[in-house]
Every structure is written in structure tokens, then in C-alpha cells.
Design an enzyme around this catalytic site. Sequence first.
Site, short mmCIF file in Angstrom:
data_model
loop_
_atom_site.label_atom_id
_atom_site.label_comp_id
_atom_site.label_asym_id
_atom_site.label_seq_id
_atom_site.Cartn_x
_atom_site.Cartn_y
_atom_site.Cartn_z
N CYS A 122 -28.91 30.92 -11.26
CA CYS A 122 -30.08 31.34 -10.49
C CYS A 122 -31.18 30.29 -10.48
O CYS A 122 -31.86 30.10 -9.47
CB CYS A 122 -30.60 32.67 -11.03
SG CYS A 122 -29.45 34.03 -10.73
N CYS A 177 -30.67 32.86 -15.18
CA CYS A 177 -29.58 32.09 -15.76
C CYS A 177 -29.50 30.73 -15.07
O CYS A 177 -30.24 30.45 -14.12
CB CYS A 177 -28.26 32.84 -15.62
SG CYS A 177 -27.66 32.93 -13.91
N GLU A 226 -31.80 37.73 -8.40
CA GLU A 226 -32.50 36.61 -7.79
C GLU A 226 -31.79 36.09 -6.55
O GLU A 226 -32.41 35.80 -5.53
CB GLU A 226 -32.64 35.45 -8.79
CG GLU A 226 -33.38 35.80 -10.05
CD GLU A 226 -32.43 36.13 -11.19
OE1 GLU A 226 -31.54 36.98 -10.96
OE2 GLU A 226 -32.57 35.57 -12.28
N HIS A 232 -26.43 38.28 -8.54
CA HIS A 232 -27.58 38.50 -9.41
C HIS A 232 -28.80 38.86 -8.57
O HIS A 232 -28.89 38.51 -7.39
CB HIS A 232 -27.86 37.26 -10.25
CG HIS A 232 -26.80 36.95 -11.25
ND1 HIS A 232 -26.98 36.01 -12.26
CD2 HIS A 232 -25.55 37.43 -11.42
CE1 HIS A 232 -25.89 35.95 -13.00
NE2 HIS A 232 -25.00 36.80 -12.51
#
Length: 207
Positions: free
Chosen positions: A136, A133, A105, A103
Site C-alpha cells: 500500500c 503495508c 487503501e 486492502h
Amino acid sequence: MAADSNHPGNGPCKPASPKQASARSREAAGSNETLDGKTEVLQGAAPSFSQEDADAMRLALKQAEEAKALGEVPVGAVVLDETGKIIGTGFNRTITGHDPTGHAEIVALRQAAQALGNYRLPQASLYVTLEPCAMCVGAILHARLDRVVYGAADPKTGACHSVLNVPAIAQLNHQTRFESGLLAQECGDLLRDFFRDRRKSGRLRES
């Protein structure tokens, strides 16, 4: 941040309750359409942010465009140190990297940690175009980030208050400030357009 699919201050603040935070998240999004195209009545305006905040989010949007160019869900992230220097950038690369943890992040946090030579980033700020999410948020808390600013709310997997409200858990040993709604319309439009195009082409994958 979902692989598919709070306002500035100088010190930690008490996380909003799930009910308050969810309402603020919906207000900040400033759109009557969710990321997957479903209609939802949203009202209100995003909180006030500084020019530095806006500049950082625009850099995150550029990262999101990089993801889109590769066929990835367009989410981007930028990490700044306490002086405002960029120490990490990232965009979604779960598909191209065959990596469920890829992801935006996570990618940006890894780069920032390498830049500082430390897995703790206590004075850093993360800007990301979509609400993080649970995975993260967990990484953000482990990194001891001071502040996170995100653009669009994620009604499917958002863990800052849309679906879960992880920052509100008082038992956590670190409290990062989460602020929402910065350039929410632009961040949300980029995602909505992406999914709309995917549906038209018949290539929409399950989130």
C-alpha cells in the site's frame, strides 16, 4: 495495511529516522497491547490533529465496520482532495473479493483515481485506520499523494515505521508525508476485538 493481522503541516517534511519513527509510532498507539493481543508497554500521547482530520478518520472507522460486518479484517480508508471533499472510500475486501490486493487503501485509491480521471493524486490525503503495508505504501507513492494519516501501528507488517520505514528511503522520487496516531485507540481496539473474537471462535487465520 495488513490483510490479516506522522503531525499535520502544510508542506513536505523530512521523514523521521527508523529509530525515531518506530518510537513515535509506539507512543502514538496509546495501548499496552499489540493488535494480536500480546502485551507491550507503550507510553506517550498522539500528536495534535485538526477536527477535519478526526472527522475523516471517523469516516474511515465506519468503513472498517463495513469490513467487519463481512467477516473481513476491519480496516477502512478515506481519500480527500485538497478542498476536503471525499473522493474515495474503501475497506478490506481480500476475502470476499478473492483479491490479495484488496486492502482498504488500494480500494480507496482506485475510487479516487476514477473520480478524478487521473492515476496521480498529488494534492490528496489518505486516512486509514491501520498503518499501511509495503504494497500500500508503494501504491501511495505511485499515486503521488500529499499526505497519509493512519491510526493504529501495525507491529507485523507496517511499512511506515513499525517493521519497515519505506518513507525514509531518500532515493525515492516522491516524498509523501506520513503521520500516525490519530484515533489510534479506537482504531486499535476495533482490530483487537476482531482478532480476540476470532481466536475465541477458533476461526483465526494466518496473516
